[in-house]
Scaffold this motif. Structure first.
Motif, PDB file in Angstrom:
ATOM      1  N   LEU A  23       0.269  -6.435  -1.210  1.00 27.15           N
ATOM      2  CA  LEU A  23      -0.147  -5.549  -0.123  1.00 27.15           C
ATOM      3  C   LEU A  23       0.644  -4.254  -0.181  1.00 27.15           C
ATOM      4  N   MET A  24      -0.066  -3.143  -0.192  1.00 26.98           N
ATOM      5  CA  MET A  24       0.636  -1.863  -0.161  1.00 26.98           C
ATOM      6  C   MET A  24       1.530  -1.800   1.071  1.00 26.98           C
ATOM      7  N   ARG A  25       2.751  -1.315   0.877  1.00 25.76           N
ATOM      8  CA  ARG A  25       3.779  -1.263   1.925  1.00 25.76           C
ATOM      9  C   ARG A  25       4.181  -2.656   2.409  1.00 25.76           C
ATOM     10  N   SER A  42      19.657   3.705   7.665  1.00 22.55           N
ATOM     11  CA  SER A  42      18.468   4.563   7.692  1.00 22.55           C
ATOM     12  C   SER A  42      17.577   4.194   6.507  1.00 22.55           C
ATOM     13  N   ILE A  43      16.335   4.673   6.549  1.00 24.14           N
ATOM     14  CA  ILE A  43      15.431   4.360   5.440  1.00 24.14           C
ATOM     15  C   ILE A  43      15.965   4.949   4.131  1.00 24.14           C
ATOM     16  N   LEU A  44      16.538   6.145   4.187  1.00 28.54           N
ATOM     17  CA  LEU A  44      17.052   6.738   2.943  1.00 28.54           C
ATOM     18  C   LEU A  44      18.275   5.979   2.430  1.00 28.54           C
ATOM     19  N   ILE A  70       6.757  -4.787  -5.211  1.00 26.52           N
ATOM     20  CA  ILE A  70       6.764  -3.335  -5.412  1.00 26.52           C
ATOM     21  C   ILE A  70       8.134  -2.823  -5.005  1.00 26.52           C
ATOM     22  N   ILE A  71       8.729  -2.025  -5.878  1.00 30.04           N
ATOM     23  CA  ILE A  71      10.111  -1.593  -5.631  1.00 30.04           C
ATOM     24  C   ILE A  71      10.199  -0.829  -4.318  1.00 30.04           C
ATOM     25  N   PHE A  72      11.236  -1.092  -3.541  1.00 28.58           N
ATOM     26  CA  PHE A  72      11.373  -0.403  -2.261  1.00 28.58           C
ATOM     27  C   PHE A  72      11.900   1.007  -2.507  1.00 28.58           C
ATOM     28  N   LEU A 203       0.133   5.049  -8.858  1.00 29.62           N
ATOM     29  CA  LEU A 203       0.139   6.446  -8.437  1.00 29.62           C
ATOM     30  C   LEU A 203      -0.579   6.522  -7.099  1.00 29.62           C
ATOM     31  N   PHE A 204       0.164   6.897  -6.034  1.00 30.03           N
ATOM     32  CA  PHE A 204      -0.404   6.983  -4.681  1.00 30.03           C
ATOM     33  C   PHE A 204      -0.930   8.398  -4.439  1.00 30.03           C
ATOM     34  N   ASP A 205      -2.259   8.573  -4.459  1.00 25.26           N
ATOM     35  CA  ASP A 205      -2.810   9.858  -4.017  1.00 25.26           C
ATOM     36  C   ASP A 205      -3.453   9.636  -2.646  1.00 25.26           C
ATOM     37  N   SER A 206      -2.610   9.268  -1.701  1.00 23.98           N
ATOM     38  CA  SER A 206      -3.064   8.760  -0.402  1.00 23.98           C
ATOM     39  C   SER A 206      -4.001   9.708   0.330  1.00 23.98           C
ATOM     40  N   TRP A 207      -3.759  11.008   0.219  1.00 25.36           N
ATOM     41  CA  TRP A 207      -4.518  11.960   1.057  1.00 25.36           C
ATOM     42  C   TRP A 207      -5.526  12.789   0.273  1.00 25.36           C
ATOM     43  N   HIS A 321      -5.414   0.235   2.409  1.00 26.53           N
ATOM     44  CA  HIS A 321      -4.310   1.180   2.593  1.00 26.53           C
ATOM     45  C   HIS A 321      -3.120   0.348   3.050  1.00 26.53           C
ATOM     46  N   GLY A 322      -1.991   1.002   3.323  1.00 19.44           N
ATOM     47  CA  GLY A 322      -0.768   0.261   3.625  1.00 19.44           C
ATOM     48  C   GLY A 322      -0.874  -0.630   4.857  1.00 19.44           C
ATOM     49  N   ILE A 323      -0.097  -1.707   4.844  1.00 21.82           N
ATOM     50  CA  ILE A 323      -0.051  -2.631   5.984  1.00 21.82           C
ATOM     51  C   ILE A 323       0.550  -1.903   7.186  1.00 21.82           C
TER      52      ILE A 323
HETATM   53  O1  CP3 Z   1       5.051  -0.921  -0.575  1.00 25.18           O
HETATM   54  C1  CP3 Z   1       6.272  -1.128  -0.404  1.00 25.18           C
HETATM   55  O2  CP3 Z   1       6.703  -2.131   0.193  1.00 25.18           O
HETATM   56  C2  CP3 Z   1       7.243  -0.149  -0.995  1.00 25.18           C
HETATM   57  C3  CP3 Z   1       7.728   0.819  -0.077  1.00 25.18           C
HETATM   58  C4  CP3 Z   1       6.982   2.084   0.276  1.00 25.18           C
HETATM   59  C5  CP3 Z   1       7.424   2.899   1.332  1.00 25.18           C
HETATM   60  N1  CP3 Z   1       6.680   4.037   1.318  1.00 25.18           N
HETATM   61  C6  CP3 Z   1       8.528   2.593   2.261  1.00 25.18           C
HETATM   62  C7  CP3 Z   1       8.532   3.230   3.585  1.00 25.18           C
HETATM   63  C8  CP3 Z   1       5.901   2.723  -0.339  1.00 25.18           C
HETATM   64  C9  CP3 Z   1       5.022   2.263  -1.487  1.00 25.18           C
HETATM   65  C10 CP3 Z   1       5.738   3.966   0.333  1.00 25.18           C
HETATM   66  C11 CP3 Z   1       4.737   4.968  -0.062  1.00 25.18           C
HETATM   67  C12 CP3 Z   1       4.444   6.078   0.832  1.00 25.18           C
HETATM   68  N2  CP3 Z   1       5.305   6.806   1.598  1.00 25.18           N
HETATM   69  C13 CP3 Z   1       3.175   6.665   0.964  1.00 25.18           C
HETATM   70  C14 CP3 Z   1       1.957   6.257   0.187  1.00 25.18           C
HETATM   71  C15 CP3 Z   1       1.379   5.018   0.738  1.00 25.18           C
HETATM   72  C16 CP3 Z   1       0.465   5.247   1.861  1.00 25.18           C
HETATM   73  O3  CP3 Z   1       0.625   4.559   2.882  1.00 25.18           O
HETATM   74  O4  CP3 Z   1      -0.427   6.084   1.742  1.00 25.18           O
HETATM   75  C17 CP3 Z   1       3.270   7.727   1.871  1.00 25.18           C
HETATM   76  C18 CP3 Z   1       2.164   8.618   2.339  1.00 25.18           C
HETATM   77  C19 CP3 Z   1       4.630   7.809   2.257  1.00 25.18           C
HETATM   78  C20 CP3 Z   1       5.230   8.819   3.160  1.00 25.18           C
HETATM   79  C21 CP3 Z   1       5.914   8.225   4.308  1.00 25.18           C
HETATM   80  N3  CP3 Z   1       7.022   7.406   4.241  1.00 25.18           N
HETATM   81  C22 CP3 Z   1       5.579   8.376   5.672  1.00 25.18           C
HETATM   82  C23 CP3 Z   1       4.394   9.187   6.180  1.00 25.18           C
HETATM   83  C24 CP3 Z   1       6.524   7.654   6.399  1.00 25.18           C
HETATM   84  C25 CP3 Z   1       6.701   7.598   7.884  1.00 25.18           C
HETATM   85  C26 CP3 Z   1       5.658   6.744   8.482  1.00 25.18           C
HETATM   86  C27 CP3 Z   1       6.152   5.996   9.657  1.00 25.18           C
HETATM   87  O5  CP3 Z   1       5.396   5.080  10.020  1.00 25.18           O
HETATM   88  O6  CP3 Z   1       7.215   6.296  10.193  1.00 25.18           O
HETATM   89  C28 CP3 Z   1       7.399   7.016   5.500  1.00 25.18           C
HETATM   90  C29 CP3 Z   1       8.518   6.128   5.830  1.00 25.18           C
HETATM   91  C30 CP3 Z   1       8.521   4.779   5.174  1.00 25.18           C
HETATM   92  N4  CP3 Z   1       8.446   4.556   3.843  1.00 25.18           N
HETATM   93  C31 CP3 Z   1       8.670   3.528   5.839  1.00 25.18           C
HETATM   94  C32 CP3 Z   1       8.679   2.543   4.831  1.00 25.18           C
HETATM   95  C33 CP3 Z   1       8.867   1.067   5.004  1.00 25.18           C
HETATM   96  C34 CP3 Z   1       8.839   3.303   7.342  1.00 25.18           C
HETATM   97  C35 CP3 Z   1      10.087   3.975   7.779  1.00 25.18           C
HETATM   98  C36 CP3 Z   1      11.060   3.159   8.571  1.00 25.18           C
HETATM   99  O7  CP3 Z   1      11.556   2.118   8.130  1.00 25.18           O
HETATM  100  O8  CP3 Z   1      11.383   3.651   9.662  1.00 25.18           O
END
Ligand code: CP3
Length: 346
Positions: A23-25, A42-44, A70-72, A203-207, A321-323
């Motif tokens: 599952l994505m995300r 923090s997430i970073l 999928i790598i975090f 390759l994520f071209d989400s938008w 799309h992502g969970i």
């Molecule tokens: O799939 C996985 O488990 C791997 C982790 C992963 C994250 N981001 C962790 C994350 C992956 C594959 C992504 C990709 C990502 N990031 C995308 C493409 C996927 C998609 O959904 O279209 C995009 C557009 C992003 C950009 C991004 N990152 C946004 C817009 C946000 C904030 C959204 C929010 O709900 O706050 C993030 C943060 C982010 N990246 C989180 C996670 C688990 C949530 C942040 C948190 O923990 O507070």
């Protein structure tokens, strides 16, 4: 055939004993284990500390019967390496402090080796491979040029991409220069992830669905193509090319490249097969919101997806799309088990 082979075999359109599912995300806030770690970091910090990134990557693998990890990481960390300031602000999502607005900003973007700028994720991939010990394959990923450009120019999430498209239409030469830098950085990053141990790439071209097909062809396709070529040249690593809202441009996505095309739920999988033909694998495409429905309904909808591609090798079950954040974890467990049981009987 063991569970460890299913996902990669499906990527290569080889027969499988049951349809692989991830599952994505799949690592994220819907899991209590993730929320606990996020209270401390923090997430970073999670992304940039390889031990923590490995721990988070393993959380859904330990909780559910998934066929790939999928790598975090996040698609936006690559922007820091190019010289942009990135932050995640609670409740607001990602912020770019110095968004790209002018030719001079584009000139200033610098492509550096991924080992220098994204070494933490490469290290996390090595650690995670050891931790997985062959249980299931590990996917590496990157954002695609258009989706990254949208964040870099808008300075965060966007609804209509007016600033990004204005640059694209108004300063096409600068746009192409910027997209070329993204393509090289993305291609090298994906390649480095495969070299570090990622067994497939996404390759994520989400938008990208925000674009007309003609604009995709002119302003984006050559750059996605270049990124994919750099990522996969001389290797047989499968690459999943994913976007949402792509029903009107799937042949163009396929032309840009990828051994697997990811599709969202706005298109019936049977129609995706018709459009894309037999020489590419497919990933998708349950509506993520279906996971909020009763388990019986989740199973009915998952069966519809599986039925629509039954008899054709090369399907990876996923959401479209992502969970989503508040998804019930027991529904995730039920979905994953159902996909295996039902597809094994087909
Ligand atoms: O799939 C996985 O488990 C791997 C982790 C992963 C994250 N981001 C962790 C994350 C992956 C594959 C992504 C990709 C990502 N990031 C995308 C493409 C996927 C998609 O959904 O279209 C995009 C557009 C992003 C950009 C991004 N990152 C946004 C817009 C946000 C904030 C959204 C929010 O709900 O706050 C993030 C943060 C982010 N990246 C989180 C996670 C688990 C949530 C942040 C948190 O923990 O507070």
């Amino acid at each position: 055939m063991s569970q460890s082979d299913r996902f990669l075999r499906a990527c290569r359109q080889q027969p499988v004993d049951a349809t692989p599912v991830w599952l994505m995300r799949q690592a994220g806030r819907y899991m209590a284990e993730y929320r606990t770690l996020r209270q401390k970091y923090s997430i970073l910090e999670l992304i940039k500390t390889p031990e923590l990134a490995t721990e988070v990557t393993m959380q859904p693998i330990n909780a559910f019967n998934l066929d790939a990890a999928i790598i975090f990481a996040d698609i936006l960390t690559i922007l820091e390496g190019l010289g942009l300031g990135l932050d995640f602000v609670r409740g607001e999502g990602p912020i770019i402090h110095n968004p790209v607005r002018s030719a001079a900003d584009i000139e200033a973007l610098t492509v550096r080796p991924p080992e220098e700028t994204l070494g933490f994720t490469l290290e996390a991939i090595k650690l995670t491979r050891r931790e997985l010990a062959g249980k299931v394959p590990l996917i590496g990923f990157s954002g695609a040029p258009f989706t990254l450009a949208s964040y870099a120019i808008e300075g965060g999430s966007s609804r209509n991409y007016i600033t990004a498209k204005s640059l694209m239409y108004g300063q096409p030469q600068s746009w192409h220069k910027m997209m070329d830098k993204f393509a090289v950085a993305i291609g090298q990053y994906l390649r480095a992830q495969a070299e570090a141990g990622a067994q497939a790439l996404q390759l994520f071209d989400s938008w990208v669905g925000a674009l007309s097909p003609a604009d995709y062809r002119e302003f984006v396709l050559p750059h996605s193509q270049k990124a994919i070529e750099i990522a996969t040249a001389g290797s047989d690593v499968p690459l999943i090319h994913f976007g949402t809202g792509t029903a009107g441009m799937l042949p163009l996505l396929k032309e840009a490249g990828g051994s697997v095309i990811g599709v969202d739920w706005r298109l019936d999988m049977a129609d995706a097969v018709q459009i894309l033909g037999d020489d590419v694998a497919l990933q998708g495409n349950l509506d993520p919101v279906v996971l909020f429905a009763p388990v019986k309904e989740i199973q009915r909808q998952a069966a519809l997806v599986l039925d629509s591609v039954s008899g054709r090798d090369g399907h990876i079950f996923n959401l479209g799309h992502g969970i989503l954040q508040h998804t019930p974890v027991e529904h995730v467990a039920a979905l994953v088990d159902f996909v295996h049981e039902y597809s094994a009987r087909l």
